[in-house]
Design an enzyme around this catalytic site. Structure first.
Site, PDB file in Angstrom:
ATOM      1  CG  ASP A  38      -2.147   0.865   1.071  1.00 36.49           C
ATOM      2  OD1 ASP A  38      -3.223   0.297   0.830  1.00 36.49           O
ATOM      3  OD2 ASP A  38      -2.044   2.103   1.165  1.00 36.49           O
ATOM      4  CG  ASP A  60       3.327   6.252  -5.491  1.00 40.49           C
ATOM      5  OD1 ASP A  60       2.317   5.981  -6.172  1.00 40.49           O
ATOM      6  OD2 ASP A  60       3.779   7.411  -5.397  1.00 40.49           O
ATOM      7  CG  ASN A  87      -7.605  -3.809  -5.019  1.00 42.37           C
ATOM      8  OD1 ASN A  87      -8.772  -3.915  -5.377  1.00 42.37           O
ATOM      9  ND2 ASN A  87      -7.265  -3.174  -3.898  1.00 42.37           N
ATOM     10  CE1 TYR A 155     -12.617   4.087  -9.623  1.00 40.08           C
ATOM     11  CE2 TYR A 155     -14.730   3.615 -10.660  1.00 40.08           C
ATOM     12  CZ  TYR A 155     -13.707   3.247  -9.816  1.00 40.08           C
ATOM     13  OH  TYR A 155     -13.761   2.040  -9.166  1.00 40.08           O
ATOM     14  CE  LYS A 159     -11.197   0.877 -11.093  1.00 41.56           C
ATOM     15  NZ  LYS A 159     -10.312  -0.117 -10.446  1.00 41.56           N
ATOM     16  CB  THR A 190     -14.375  -0.259   0.379  1.00 44.99           C
ATOM     17  OG1 THR A 190     -14.260   0.690  -0.708  1.00 44.99           O
ATOM     18  CG2 THR A 190     -14.777  -1.616  -0.169  1.00 44.99           C
TER      19      THR A 190
END
Length: 250
Positions: A38, A60, A87, A155, A159, A190
Protein backbone atom coordinates in the site's frame (compact mmCIF):
# COMPACT_ATOMS: atom_id res chain seq x y z
CA UNK A 1 -8.86 -29.87 3.52
CA UNK A 2 -5.81 -28.62 1.63
CA UNK A 3 -5.41 -24.86 1.51
CA UNK A 4 -5.94 -23.79 -2.08
CA UNK A 5 -3.00 -21.37 -2.23
CA UNK A 6 -0.45 -23.03 0.02
CA UNK A 7 2.22 -23.11 -2.71
CA UNK A 8 1.69 -19.51 -3.79
CA UNK A 9 3.28 -16.17 -3.04
CA UNK A 10 0.87 -13.31 -3.72
CA UNK A 11 1.28 -9.55 -3.94
CA UNK A 12 -1.85 -7.43 -3.45
CA UNK A 13 -1.75 -3.69 -4.09
CA UNK A 14 -3.98 -1.40 -2.07
CA UNK A 15 -4.01 -4.03 0.67
CA UNK A 16 -4.18 -1.55 3.52
CA UNK A 17 -7.97 -1.35 3.38
CA UNK A 18 -11.13 -2.26 1.49
CA UNK A 19 -11.18 -4.91 -1.22
CA UNK A 20 -7.38 -5.19 -1.24
CA UNK A 21 -7.18 -5.99 2.44
CA UNK A 22 -10.06 -8.46 2.27
CA UNK A 23 -8.49 -10.30 -0.66
CA UNK A 24 -5.02 -10.35 0.88
CA UNK A 25 -6.43 -11.78 4.11
CA UNK A 26 -8.38 -14.44 2.21
CA UNK A 27 -5.20 -15.46 0.39
CA UNK A 28 -3.41 -15.78 3.72
CA UNK A 29 -6.22 -17.96 5.08
CA UNK A 30 -5.80 -20.18 2.03
CA UNK A 31 -2.12 -20.74 2.84
CA UNK A 32 -0.38 -18.25 0.58
CA UNK A 33 2.58 -16.13 1.56
CA UNK A 34 1.09 -12.69 1.09
CA UNK A 35 2.71 -9.33 0.44
CA UNK A 36 0.38 -6.61 1.68
CA UNK A 37 1.37 -3.51 -0.29
CA UNK A 38 0.00 0.00 0.00
CA UNK A 39 1.11 3.59 -0.44
CA UNK A 40 0.30 3.90 3.28
CA UNK A 41 2.97 1.74 4.92
CA UNK A 42 1.31 1.87 8.34
CA UNK A 43 -1.98 0.60 6.90
CA UNK A 44 -0.19 -2.25 5.13
CA UNK A 45 1.68 -3.21 8.28
CA UNK A 46 -1.49 -3.10 10.38
CA UNK A 47 -3.30 -5.36 7.89
CA UNK A 48 -0.43 -7.84 7.63
CA UNK A 49 0.47 -8.19 11.30
CA UNK A 50 -2.16 -10.85 12.04
CA UNK A 51 -0.74 -13.26 9.45
CA UNK A 52 2.50 -15.14 10.21
CA UNK A 53 3.23 -15.78 6.53
CA UNK A 54 2.63 -12.17 5.46
CA UNK A 55 4.91 -9.19 4.98
CA UNK A 56 4.07 -5.54 4.34
CA UNK A 57 5.73 -3.14 1.90
CA UNK A 58 5.22 0.48 0.91
CA UNK A 59 4.39 0.78 -2.78
CA UNK A 60 3.33 3.79 -4.85
CA UNK A 61 1.95 2.25 -8.04
CA UNK A 62 2.08 5.58 -9.92
CA UNK A 63 5.88 5.75 -9.51
CA UNK A 64 7.75 3.30 -11.75
CA UNK A 65 10.89 3.46 -9.62
CA UNK A 66 8.86 2.43 -6.58
CA UNK A 67 7.23 -0.45 -8.47
CA UNK A 68 10.44 -1.69 -10.06
CA UNK A 69 12.33 -1.53 -6.77
CA UNK A 70 9.58 -3.44 -4.97
CA UNK A 71 9.65 -6.34 -7.45
CA UNK A 72 13.45 -6.43 -7.45
CA UNK A 73 13.61 -6.51 -3.66
CA UNK A 74 10.90 -9.17 -3.39
CA UNK A 75 12.79 -11.39 -5.80
CA UNK A 76 16.06 -10.84 -3.95
CA UNK A 77 14.36 -11.71 -0.65
CA UNK A 78 12.80 -14.92 -2.02
CA UNK A 79 9.30 -13.44 -2.32
CA UNK A 80 8.92 -13.25 -6.10
CA UNK A 81 5.12 -13.40 -6.51
CA UNK A 82 3.28 -16.13 -8.38
CA UNK A 83 0.10 -14.07 -8.08
CA UNK A 84 -0.29 -10.30 -8.40
CA UNK A 85 -3.57 -8.52 -7.70
CA UNK A 86 -3.43 -5.03 -9.22
CA UNK A 87 -6.14 -3.52 -7.06
CA UNK A 88 -4.97 -0.11 -5.82
CA UNK A 89 -6.85 2.90 -7.13
CA UNK A 90 -8.70 6.12 -6.38
CA UNK A 91 -12.12 7.59 -7.08
CA UNK A 92 -12.08 11.34 -6.59
CA UNK A 93 -15.57 12.12 -5.30
CA UNK A 94 -16.38 15.79 -5.46
CA UNK A 95 -13.79 16.36 -8.19
CA UNK A 96 -14.44 13.81 -10.94
CA UNK A 97 -17.35 14.97 -13.10
CA UNK A 98 -19.10 14.90 -16.46
CA UNK A 99 -16.61 15.59 -19.21
CA UNK A 100 -17.53 19.24 -19.81
CA UNK A 101 -16.97 19.99 -16.13
CA UNK A 102 -13.86 17.90 -15.54
CA UNK A 103 -10.58 19.61 -14.62
CA UNK A 104 -7.53 18.32 -16.43
CA UNK A 105 -5.65 17.85 -13.13
CA UNK A 106 -8.37 15.52 -11.83
CA UNK A 107 -8.24 13.54 -15.07
CA UNK A 108 -4.45 13.26 -14.89
CA UNK A 109 -4.38 12.24 -11.23
CA UNK A 110 -7.00 9.55 -11.75
CA UNK A 111 -5.36 8.15 -14.86
CA UNK A 112 -1.88 8.30 -13.29
CA UNK A 113 -2.95 6.19 -10.33
CA UNK A 114 -5.63 3.91 -11.74
CA UNK A 115 -4.55 3.19 -15.30
CA UNK A 116 -0.85 4.04 -15.38
CA UNK A 117 -0.42 2.53 -11.92
CA UNK A 118 -2.07 -0.69 -13.06
CA UNK A 119 0.07 -0.68 -16.22
CA UNK A 120 3.25 -0.33 -14.15
CA UNK A 121 2.17 -3.07 -11.75
CA UNK A 122 1.38 -5.41 -14.63
CA UNK A 123 4.55 -4.52 -16.52
CA UNK A 124 6.83 -5.45 -13.66
CA UNK A 125 4.70 -8.43 -12.63
CA UNK A 126 5.08 -9.86 -16.13
CA UNK A 127 8.83 -9.26 -16.09
CA UNK A 128 9.05 -11.07 -12.76
CA UNK A 129 6.96 -14.01 -14.01
CA UNK A 130 8.72 -14.61 -17.34
CA UNK A 131 10.17 -18.10 -17.40
CA UNK A 132 7.95 -19.42 -14.61
CA UNK A 133 4.39 -18.20 -15.27
CA UNK A 134 1.83 -16.79 -12.90
CA UNK A 135 -1.57 -15.22 -12.45
CA UNK A 136 -2.29 -11.48 -12.64
CA UNK A 137 -5.69 -10.24 -11.49
CA UNK A 138 -6.94 -6.73 -12.21
CA UNK A 139 -9.77 -4.89 -10.43
CA UNK A 140 -12.22 -3.41 -12.90
CA UNK A 141 -15.56 -1.66 -12.51
CA UNK A 142 -19.07 -1.61 -13.99
CA UNK A 143 -18.33 2.03 -14.85
CA UNK A 144 -15.96 0.70 -17.52
CA UNK A 145 -18.71 -1.44 -19.03
CA UNK A 146 -21.86 0.68 -19.09
CA UNK A 147 -23.13 4.17 -18.28
CA UNK A 148 -23.04 3.62 -14.52
CA UNK A 149 -20.29 6.21 -14.07
CA UNK A 150 -21.63 9.08 -16.14
CA UNK A 151 -20.63 11.59 -13.46
CA UNK A 152 -17.16 10.05 -13.11
CA UNK A 153 -15.51 10.54 -16.49
CA UNK A 154 -11.94 10.02 -15.34
CA UNK A 155 -12.65 7.01 -13.12
CA UNK A 156 -14.85 5.31 -15.73
CA UNK A 157 -12.27 5.87 -18.45
CA UNK A 158 -9.48 4.53 -16.26
CA UNK A 159 -11.41 1.35 -15.55
CA UNK A 160 -12.32 0.84 -19.21
CA UNK A 161 -8.62 1.15 -19.95
CA UNK A 162 -7.83 -1.47 -17.32
CA UNK A 163 -10.29 -3.87 -18.96
CA UNK A 164 -8.55 -3.40 -22.31
CA UNK A 165 -5.10 -3.73 -20.76
CA UNK A 166 -6.06 -7.05 -19.23
CA UNK A 167 -7.19 -8.53 -22.56
CA UNK A 168 -4.10 -7.27 -24.37
CA UNK A 169 -1.59 -8.59 -21.85
CA UNK A 170 -3.42 -11.92 -21.58
CA UNK A 171 -3.11 -12.44 -25.33
CA UNK A 172 0.52 -11.33 -25.42
CA UNK A 173 1.77 -13.62 -22.65
CA UNK A 174 -0.44 -16.71 -22.72
CA UNK A 175 2.39 -18.64 -24.36
CA UNK A 176 4.58 -17.77 -21.36
CA UNK A 177 2.12 -19.30 -18.91
CA UNK A 178 1.12 -15.89 -17.56
CA UNK A 179 -2.64 -15.53 -17.13
CA UNK A 180 -4.39 -12.17 -16.81
CA UNK A 181 -8.01 -11.79 -15.75
CA UNK A 182 -10.16 -8.91 -14.54
CA UNK A 183 -12.64 -9.02 -11.67
CA UNK A 184 -15.46 -6.48 -11.87
CA UNK A 185 -16.95 -5.78 -8.44
CA UNK A 186 -20.18 -3.84 -8.33
CA UNK A 187 -20.94 -1.07 -5.86
CA UNK A 188 -18.92 -2.24 -2.87
CA UNK A 189 -19.02 -0.47 0.47
CA UNK A 190 -15.41 0.28 1.39
CA UNK A 191 -13.60 3.44 2.55
CA UNK A 192 -13.29 4.39 -1.15
CA UNK A 193 -17.02 5.14 -1.46
CA UNK A 194 -17.99 6.81 1.82
CA UNK A 195 -19.34 9.74 -0.21
CA UNK A 196 -22.09 7.37 -1.38
CA UNK A 197 -22.48 5.04 1.60
CA UNK A 198 -22.78 8.03 3.94
CA UNK A 199 -25.55 9.64 1.86
CA UNK A 200 -28.82 7.79 2.41
CA UNK A 201 -30.46 8.97 -0.82
CA UNK A 202 -27.40 8.31 -2.99
CA UNK A 203 -26.93 4.88 -1.46
CA UNK A 204 -30.58 3.94 -1.97
CA UNK A 205 -30.42 5.06 -5.59
CA UNK A 206 -27.44 2.89 -6.45
CA UNK A 207 -28.67 -0.15 -4.49
CA UNK A 208 -31.99 0.10 -6.36
CA UNK A 209 -30.06 -0.65 -9.57
CA UNK A 210 -28.62 -3.91 -8.20
CA UNK A 211 -30.90 -6.88 -9.00
CA UNK A 212 -29.79 -8.82 -5.90
CA UNK A 213 -31.03 -5.91 -3.83
CA UNK A 214 -28.05 -5.13 -1.64
CA UNK A 215 -24.71 -3.38 -1.65
CA UNK A 216 -21.59 -5.45 -2.19
CA UNK A 217 -19.08 -6.13 0.56
CA UNK A 218 -15.35 -6.54 0.11
CA UNK A 219 -15.71 -10.21 1.09
CA UNK A 220 -17.97 -10.82 -1.92
CA UNK A 221 -14.99 -10.88 -4.29
CA UNK A 222 -12.77 -13.14 -2.19
CA UNK A 223 -14.00 -16.37 -3.76
CA UNK A 224 -13.40 -15.38 -7.38
CA UNK A 225 -10.01 -13.91 -6.48
CA UNK A 226 -8.97 -17.15 -4.77
CA UNK A 227 -10.13 -19.13 -7.80
CA UNK A 228 -8.14 -16.95 -10.21
CA UNK A 229 -5.06 -17.08 -7.97
CA UNK A 230 -5.21 -20.87 -7.77
CA UNK A 231 -4.34 -23.56 -10.30
CA UNK A 232 -8.06 -24.34 -10.54
CA UNK A 233 -8.30 -21.48 -13.05
CA UNK A 234 -5.42 -22.67 -15.24
CA UNK A 235 -7.55 -22.42 -18.41
CA UNK A 236 -8.91 -18.93 -17.65
CA UNK A 237 -7.21 -15.91 -19.17
CA UNK A 238 -8.27 -12.67 -20.81
CA UNK A 239 -11.68 -12.81 -19.12
CA UNK A 240 -13.93 -10.47 -17.17
CA UNK A 241 -15.51 -11.96 -14.06
CA UNK A 242 -18.44 -9.84 -12.90
CA UNK A 243 -19.30 -9.93 -9.21
CA UNK A 244 -21.74 -7.04 -9.19
CA UNK A 245 -25.07 -8.37 -7.96
CA UNK A 246 -26.35 -8.26 -11.54
CA UNK A 247 -25.81 -4.52 -11.96
CA UNK A 248 -24.37 -4.81 -15.48
CA UNK A 249 -27.18 -7.11 -16.70
CA UNK A 250 -29.57 -4.15 -16.76
Amino acid sequence: MTARLETKTALVTGAGSGIGRSVAESFAREGARVIFSDRDRAAAESAAEAWPTAIAIELDISDEQSVAHAFEKLEADGFAPDVVVANAGVQLFGHDAKVADLDLDVWKRTIDINLTGTFLTVKHAVRSMLGRGGSIILTGSPTGLNGEGQDFTAYSSSKAGIHGLGRTVAAAYASEGIRVNTVVPGYTETPLVTAISGDEAARAAIVSRIPLGRAGQASDVEGIMIYLASDESSFATGALFRVDGGMTTL
